[in-house]
Design a protein around this motif. Structure first.
Motif, PDB file in Angstrom:
ATOM      1  N   ALA A 157       0.840  -1.204   0.000  1.00  0.00           N
ATOM      2  CA  ALA A 157       0.000   0.000   0.000  1.00  0.00           C
ATOM      3  C   ALA A 157       0.876   1.255   0.000  1.00  0.00           C
ATOM      4  O   ALA A 157       0.626   2.215  -0.742  1.00  0.00           O
ATOM      5  CB  ALA A 157      -0.919  -0.012   1.218  1.00  0.00           C
ATOM      6  N   TYR A 158       1.909   1.225   0.839  1.00  0.00           N
ATOM      7  CA  TYR A 158       2.848   2.344   0.865  1.00  0.00           C
ATOM      8  C   TYR A 158       3.454   2.587  -0.515  1.00  0.00           C
ATOM      9  O   TYR A 158       3.549   3.726  -0.989  1.00  0.00           O
ATOM     10  CB  TYR A 158       3.969   2.084   1.875  1.00  0.00           C
ATOM     11  CG  TYR A 158       5.175   2.944   1.633  1.00  0.00           C
ATOM     12  CD1 TYR A 158       5.196   4.281   2.038  1.00  0.00           C
ATOM     13  CD2 TYR A 158       6.286   2.443   0.964  1.00  0.00           C
ATOM     14  CE1 TYR A 158       6.292   5.092   1.778  1.00  0.00           C
ATOM     15  CE2 TYR A 158       7.390   3.240   0.709  1.00  0.00           C
ATOM     16  CZ  TYR A 158       7.394   4.564   1.107  1.00  0.00           C
ATOM     17  OH  TYR A 158       8.473   5.356   0.857  1.00  0.00           O
ATOM     18  N   ALA A 159       3.887   1.501  -1.181  1.00  0.00           N
ATOM     19  CA  ALA A 159       4.540   1.659  -2.484  1.00  0.00           C
ATOM     20  C   ALA A 159       3.585   2.318  -3.483  1.00  0.00           C
ATOM     21  O   ALA A 159       3.975   3.211  -4.246  1.00  0.00           O
ATOM     22  CB  ALA A 159       5.020   0.303  -3.005  1.00  0.00           C
ATOM     23  N   ALA A 178       3.232   5.944  -2.537  1.00  0.00           N
ATOM     24  CA  ALA A 178       4.470   6.670  -2.839  1.00  0.00           C
ATOM     25  C   ALA A 178       4.591   6.957  -4.332  1.00  0.00           C
ATOM     26  O   ALA A 178       5.024   8.037  -4.742  1.00  0.00           O
ATOM     27  CB  ALA A 178       5.682   5.863  -2.345  1.00  0.00           C
ATOM     28  N   LEU A 179       4.195   5.951  -5.149  1.00  0.00           N
ATOM     29  CA  LEU A 179       4.230   6.186  -6.607  1.00  0.00           C
ATOM     30  C   LEU A 179       3.251   7.281  -7.018  1.00  0.00           C
ATOM     31  O   LEU A 179       3.505   8.026  -7.963  1.00  0.00           O
ATOM     32  CB  LEU A 179       3.883   4.899  -7.359  1.00  0.00           C
ATOM     33  CG  LEU A 179       5.054   3.964  -7.627  1.00  0.00           C
ATOM     34  CD1 LEU A 179       4.561   2.643  -8.203  1.00  0.00           C
ATOM     35  CD2 LEU A 179       6.042   4.606  -8.600  1.00  0.00           C
ATOM     36  N   ALA A 180       2.124   7.369  -6.289  1.00  0.00           N
ATOM     37  CA  ALA A 180       1.157   8.420  -6.619  1.00  0.00           C
ATOM     38  C   ALA A 180       1.683   9.792  -6.202  1.00  0.00           C
ATOM     39  O   ALA A 180       1.495  10.790  -6.902  1.00  0.00           O
ATOM     40  CB  ALA A 180      -0.173   8.122  -5.937  1.00  0.00           C
ATOM     41  N   LEU A 181       2.373   9.843  -5.050  1.00  0.00           N
ATOM     42  CA  LEU A 181       2.915  11.122  -4.571  1.00  0.00           C
ATOM     43  C   LEU A 181       4.159  11.542  -5.354  1.00  0.00           C
ATOM     44  O   LEU A 181       4.450  12.733  -5.491  1.00  0.00           O
ATOM     45  CB  LEU A 181       3.252  11.026  -3.079  1.00  0.00           C
ATOM     46  CG  LEU A 181       2.047  10.925  -2.132  1.00  0.00           C
ATOM     47  CD1 LEU A 181       2.504  10.533  -0.725  1.00  0.00           C
ATOM     48  CD2 LEU A 181       1.289  12.254  -2.091  1.00  0.00           C
ATOM     49  N   HIS A 182       4.911  10.550  -5.814  1.00  0.00           N
ATOM     50  CA  HIS A 182       6.159  10.811  -6.547  1.00  0.00           C
ATOM     51  C   HIS A 182       6.110  10.069  -7.879  1.00  0.00           C
ATOM     52  O   HIS A 182       6.839   9.108  -8.086  1.00  0.00           O
ATOM     53  CB  HIS A 182       7.362  10.322  -5.737  1.00  0.00           C
ATOM     54  CG  HIS A 182       7.463  10.874  -4.362  1.00  0.00           C
ATOM     55  ND1 HIS A 182       8.088  12.060  -4.078  1.00  0.00           N
ATOM     56  CD2 HIS A 182       7.009  10.421  -3.170  1.00  0.00           C
ATOM     57  CE1 HIS A 182       8.026  12.310  -2.769  1.00  0.00           C
ATOM     58  NE2 HIS A 182       7.378  11.322  -2.197  1.00  0.00           N
ATOM     59  N   VAL A 228       4.716  -4.506  -6.593  1.00  0.00           N
ATOM     60  CA  VAL A 228       4.554  -3.073  -6.777  1.00  0.00           C
ATOM     61  C   VAL A 228       5.931  -2.427  -6.617  1.00  0.00           C
ATOM     62  O   VAL A 228       6.634  -2.688  -5.637  1.00  0.00           O
ATOM     63  CB  VAL A 228       3.612  -2.482  -5.712  1.00  0.00           C
ATOM     64  CG1 VAL A 228       3.370  -1.003  -5.984  1.00  0.00           C
ATOM     65  CG2 VAL A 228       2.309  -3.250  -5.659  1.00  0.00           C
ATOM     66  N   LYS A 229       6.309  -1.616  -7.576  1.00  0.00           N
ATOM     67  CA  LYS A 229       7.608  -0.944  -7.522  1.00  0.00           C
ATOM     68  C   LYS A 229       7.628   0.086  -6.402  1.00  0.00           C
ATOM     69  O   LYS A 229       6.688   0.881  -6.264  1.00  0.00           O
ATOM     70  CB  LYS A 229       7.865  -0.255  -8.857  1.00  0.00           C
ATOM     71  CG  LYS A 229       9.237   0.398  -8.958  1.00  0.00           C
ATOM     72  CD  LYS A 229       9.451   0.946 -10.374  1.00  0.00           C
ATOM     73  CE  LYS A 229      10.772   1.683 -10.476  1.00  0.00           C
ATOM     74  NZ  LYS A 229      11.936   0.801 -10.264  1.00  0.00           N
ATOM     75  N   VAL A 230       8.688   0.088  -5.623  1.00  0.00           N
ATOM     76  CA  VAL A 230       8.868   1.081  -4.573  1.00  0.00           C
ATOM     77  C   VAL A 230       9.677   2.247  -5.151  1.00  0.00           C
ATOM     78  O   VAL A 230      10.768   2.031  -5.677  1.00  0.00           O
ATOM     79  CB  VAL A 230       9.615   0.468  -3.375  1.00  0.00           C
ATOM     80  CG1 VAL A 230       9.912   1.522  -2.326  1.00  0.00           C
ATOM     81  CG2 VAL A 230       8.801  -0.676  -2.786  1.00  0.00           C
ATOM     82  N   PRO A 231       9.141   3.465  -5.086  1.00  0.00           N
ATOM     83  CA  PRO A 231       9.880   4.598  -5.655  1.00  0.00           C
ATOM     84  C   PRO A 231      11.214   4.817  -4.934  1.00  0.00           C
ATOM     85  O   PRO A 231      11.327   4.559  -3.734  1.00  0.00           O
ATOM     86  CB  PRO A 231       8.952   5.794  -5.408  1.00  0.00           C
ATOM     87  CG  PRO A 231       7.637   5.237  -5.058  1.00  0.00           C
ATOM     88  CD  PRO A 231       7.865   3.874  -4.485  1.00  0.00           C
ATOM     89  N   HIS A 232      12.179   5.277  -5.685  1.00  0.00           N
ATOM     90  CA  HIS A 232      13.498   5.547  -5.125  1.00  0.00           C
ATOM     91  C   HIS A 232      13.744   7.043  -5.185  1.00  0.00           C
ATOM     92  O   HIS A 232      14.033   7.592  -6.250  1.00  0.00           O
ATOM     93  CB  HIS A 232      14.565   4.784  -5.917  1.00  0.00           C
ATOM     94  CG  HIS A 232      14.645   3.356  -5.488  1.00  0.00           C
ATOM     95  ND1 HIS A 232      13.651   2.444  -5.755  1.00  0.00           N
ATOM     96  CD2 HIS A 232      15.582   2.694  -4.759  1.00  0.00           C
ATOM     97  CE1 HIS A 232      13.975   1.277  -5.230  1.00  0.00           C
ATOM     98  NE2 HIS A 232      15.143   1.389  -4.626  1.00  0.00           N
ATOM     99  N   LEU A 233      13.623   7.680  -4.034  1.00  0.00           N
ATOM    100  CA  LEU A 233      13.647   9.140  -3.978  1.00  0.00           C
ATOM    101  C   LEU A 233      14.983   9.682  -3.502  1.00  0.00           C
ATOM    102  O   LEU A 233      15.247  10.873  -3.620  1.00  0.00           O
ATOM    103  CB  LEU A 233      12.520   9.607  -3.047  1.00  0.00           C
ATOM    104  CG  LEU A 233      11.156   8.975  -3.396  1.00  0.00           C
ATOM    105  CD1 LEU A 233      10.144   9.264  -2.309  1.00  0.00           C
ATOM    106  CD2 LEU A 233      10.660   9.467  -4.740  1.00  0.00           C
ATOM    107  N   GLY A 234      15.828   8.824  -2.954  1.00  0.00           N
ATOM    108  CA  GLY A 234      17.147   9.265  -2.526  1.00  0.00           C
ATOM    109  C   GLY A 234      18.125   9.270  -3.699  1.00  0.00           C
ATOM    110  O   GLY A 234      17.831   8.758  -4.778  1.00  0.00           O
ATOM    111  N   GLY A 235      19.298   9.845  -3.474  1.00  0.00           N
ATOM    112  CA  GLY A 235      20.324   9.881  -4.501  1.00  0.00           C
ATOM    113  C   GLY A 235      21.526   9.040  -4.094  1.00  0.00           C
ATOM    114  O   GLY A 235      21.399   8.079  -3.327  1.00  0.00           O
ATOM    115  N   VAL A 236      22.681   9.394  -4.632  1.00  0.00           N
ATOM    116  CA  VAL A 236      23.943   8.778  -4.224  1.00  0.00           C
ATOM    117  C   VAL A 236      24.937   9.905  -4.012  1.00  0.00           C
ATOM    118  O   VAL A 236      25.137  10.734  -4.908  1.00  0.00           O
ATOM    119  CB  VAL A 236      24.518   7.813  -5.288  1.00  0.00           C
ATOM    120  CG1 VAL A 236      25.802   7.166  -4.784  1.00  0.00           C
ATOM    121  CG2 VAL A 236      23.508   6.752  -5.679  1.00  0.00           C
TER     122      VAL A 236
END
Lengths: 336, 336, 336
Positions: free
Chosen positions: A81-83, A86-90, C192-200
């Motif tokens: 659900a979080y994922a 998160a995809l909707a927000l980002h 479900v893909k988890v967004p990756h919002l951090g960088g390196v």
């Protein structure tokens, strides 16, 4: 993007315990989140962080709801659900159709106006690109390749002729799909290359990791089914077939002509020998060597956990000493 | 391409049992082949598929000829004979000389009219490209690189300055040859980079797999001899020397300054430590760690086959328990 | 470049035993060096080669000085001293600012005149490139990437948006930094893909090997600290943190969310599971699987050295036989 908790609850079918008018504009980690952020909590072991969170809302399972000091979005599968939230927000950046400078597109390639061809990308003759596809900088799409709608090649990806991919596929930087496999017939004066006449068929929602390689078929097509996710640095040999929704972690090597079932989980750096059948629902833990076909479902292992080097050397010596004793007693034990 | 069985028998020196005027136009798998196709049968275990084949002709060994329901082409090495015939029926596309849009060729590079430089490929100053070479899209050929006749770089290949390759070499997509190796001298405040002044010399008929990396020499050249085949995702450290007609399967790592003999077979995901000598004709089975020099010929292993995870955990525990007992009895057994 | 031994002794703080006016113009191996070359000797086991060397000068430790037949440059750390001198004699080619044909630089990217943008390289919007950086052919620098002064991308490198690197970093060919990691939440109908919002974030003096991949953070940045060296074909999963001056050999896989301390040495093909803490100064020998957090400093192993295949098969069988015995005697021994 900003959404209210009420919108989120409705859109993702979650129970909301809290103010539906409260807005969040992004996600953050449970410990680091501040006001305006949504976070998640996947288990009781994070109860202390949960109690201290400063997020505006937490996605969690029912049994943790009472411990949540802020708004709670209750789900039986909080991480998924979080994922989705998160995809909707980002959201992934939308694809803007067009061709960047340096793109080289063969006149016979079909590229719809909704698709983007990045700087210095190359699209070969007869390729058919779906709606809203994104062909990133320096990618190479071979002759006759077919890409379903909404698929993305990030950067420096190579898809060789003979690759046919479904919708919403993601090819990460440096991925190579459709190489000739390692097929050589030994002969008196070296090796003779075996031609590779098959292609690679990929289903929908496939993800191919950065610098991962997937070889083609020698005669028939290799197949990567719907929803398969391959992590980075994976090698898939020629003629392989990987079943739907199987996930393969980084650095795995799958030798040629092996078939992996659906919904398998292959751990990091696993090696799978050639011409094997791995059943549906098989889990192989990281750093395991698979030398025989494995029925599914089941969990399989052969990795040795690291210990202090001196202890390890003794353990190695002891196994070999056992062996030596066995050999001395061979006639009697009849075990060889 | 279409050939009659008579033409094939003469050209490849095979005995034909069947109609020499019968034509084939391609190859197929034993089970899937239909009329007009040629196939092969490499052993008695495929006798049933052989009896049922609908191919027009089968390449096989003498002892299977009596079981062949269609035309037979008899060879002492049916797989190699098949590979040669298949290459004749399905030849690699001929190279058409010229320069594609976006190719950037240094004025001092020597590129004959018979060679092709693909879209967005880059050829550095002083490079010398052989006749009929193919430099695919987005490949980078460094300064002064020398490529023998009929060599091919598929796509996104990087050959650094100092690489000299022979004839008919094949570099698959994403291969990198001639990187500086992992050479650092530890010092009080970190590491000092060791310059890499050697190059990489490759013989004729070398194949470098997709996303494979071959480092250069620190002082002298690294050497990949004639006929060597490296599969995908292989890493060859600096200063290595690999002997003629050695084949290295996918995901192998060869540490720096090791020498591999000729006609070796290195299985998938093998790790070879640095500064070793591996003799001619050595076979290393997949997922083996080589920590000492190995005389050749011989077969070497250290991979543990996967078993059910619960059994595996017990096996691991038992080895360590043995060790613990041994330590308890140390004074008496004197084995440490 | 040519330097006299006197200049070298002064510049690098070494004791010179020999003629300060003697000039050298390059380095060579101890055994192969001729007049005009400088070489090094790191230990007594090379005493014979030292006695026979024809080099003009040798960098060595005090205890070998008496055995040196030619000029000696004495250092407590001869290999590091050699590396510094070799870099002075064979400097990296200086970067000449400018833009090569085919380079595509976004108008909002900041590229100083001292930086070079190679043929067909691509620099995205808002990227900030430091002084004297070199962006090699076919490299891709994503939107907003920040590169410190004197950093170099060799060829075909991809730095995704969100990468911030320090000074003097080196990215070898085919390296990919900043990919989304392997983050998927299992759900009823797949993942479900988890967004990756951090960088390196990379420190100064970091080296990223050829075809190595470093994933970004899911929420916070992944971190590669000052002086870290990653060899070729390394995979670093999302959210990892690697401490200063840690070196990671080829083919290593580090799973997501693990933290490696500073000044660690991770051997080739090591696998490190996710969410672990590896302390400072940990050494992991090659081909080891790390499944638990490791305190530092210390040396850890789990690799089995190769032996003859037949012996190996017996050793494997014997461990499993032990296990079977144990299971038979389970009630009595109570060890499971």
């Amino acid at each position: 993007m900003t959404m209210t908790l009420g919108e989120i609850a409705v859109r993702f079918g979650l129970e909301l315990i809290g103010d539906p008018g409260l807005a969040v504009d992004g996600v953050a980690a449970l410990a680091g989140a501040g006001p305006g952020k949504l976070t998640f909590c996947t288990g009781a072991k994070y109860r202390r962080e949960l109690a201290a969170t400063r997020a505006s809302a937490v996605v969690l399972a029912r049994e943790l709801a009472a411990d949540c000091p802020v708004a709670a979005l209750v789900s039986p599968n909080p991480y998924a659900a979080y994922a989705r939230i998160a995809l909707a927000l980002h959201p992934l950046p939308a694809v803007t159709g067009g061709r960047a400078p340096g793109a080289v597109v063969a006149p016979t390639a079909q590229v719809p106006p909704s698709a983007w061809v990045g700087p210095n990308a190359v699209i070969g003759a007869g390729a058919v690109i779906g709606e809203r596809c994104s062909i990133g900088p320096n990618c190479v799409v071979g002759e006759g390749v077919v890409l379903g709608d909404d698929s993305r090649l990030l950067a420096g990806v190579t898809l060789h002729a003979g690759v046919v991919a479904g919708r919403r596929c993601m090819f990460k930087a440096g991925a190579v799909v459709g190489s000739d496999g390692f097929g050589f017939a030994p002969d008196t004066d070296g090796y003779v290359k075996v031609p590779h006449l098959g292609g690679v068929r990929l289903g929908d929602d496939v993800e191919i990791g950065a610098n991962t390689t997937v070889d083609r078929g020698t005669i028939d097509d290799a197949v990567i089914a719907d929803g398969v996710k391959l992590d980075n640095q994976v090698q898939v040999g020629h003629n392989c077939r990987i079943g739907a929704h199987t996930v393969v972690a980084g650095c795995v090597g799958i030798s040629g002509s092996s078939t992996i079932g659906s919904r398998c989980m292959i751990g990091g750096a696993v090696g799978i020998a050639g011409h094997l059948e791995i059943g549906d629902g098989v889990v192989v833990t990281g750093y395991t060597l698979v030398t025989h076909s494995l029925p599914g479902p089941g969990v399989y292992s052969s990795g040795w956990p690291a210990i202090e080097a001196a202890r390890w050397r003794r353990a190695v010596a002891r196994l070999h000493r056992l062996d030596a004793r066995g050999r001395g007693a061979k006639g009697r034990q009849g075990d060889e």
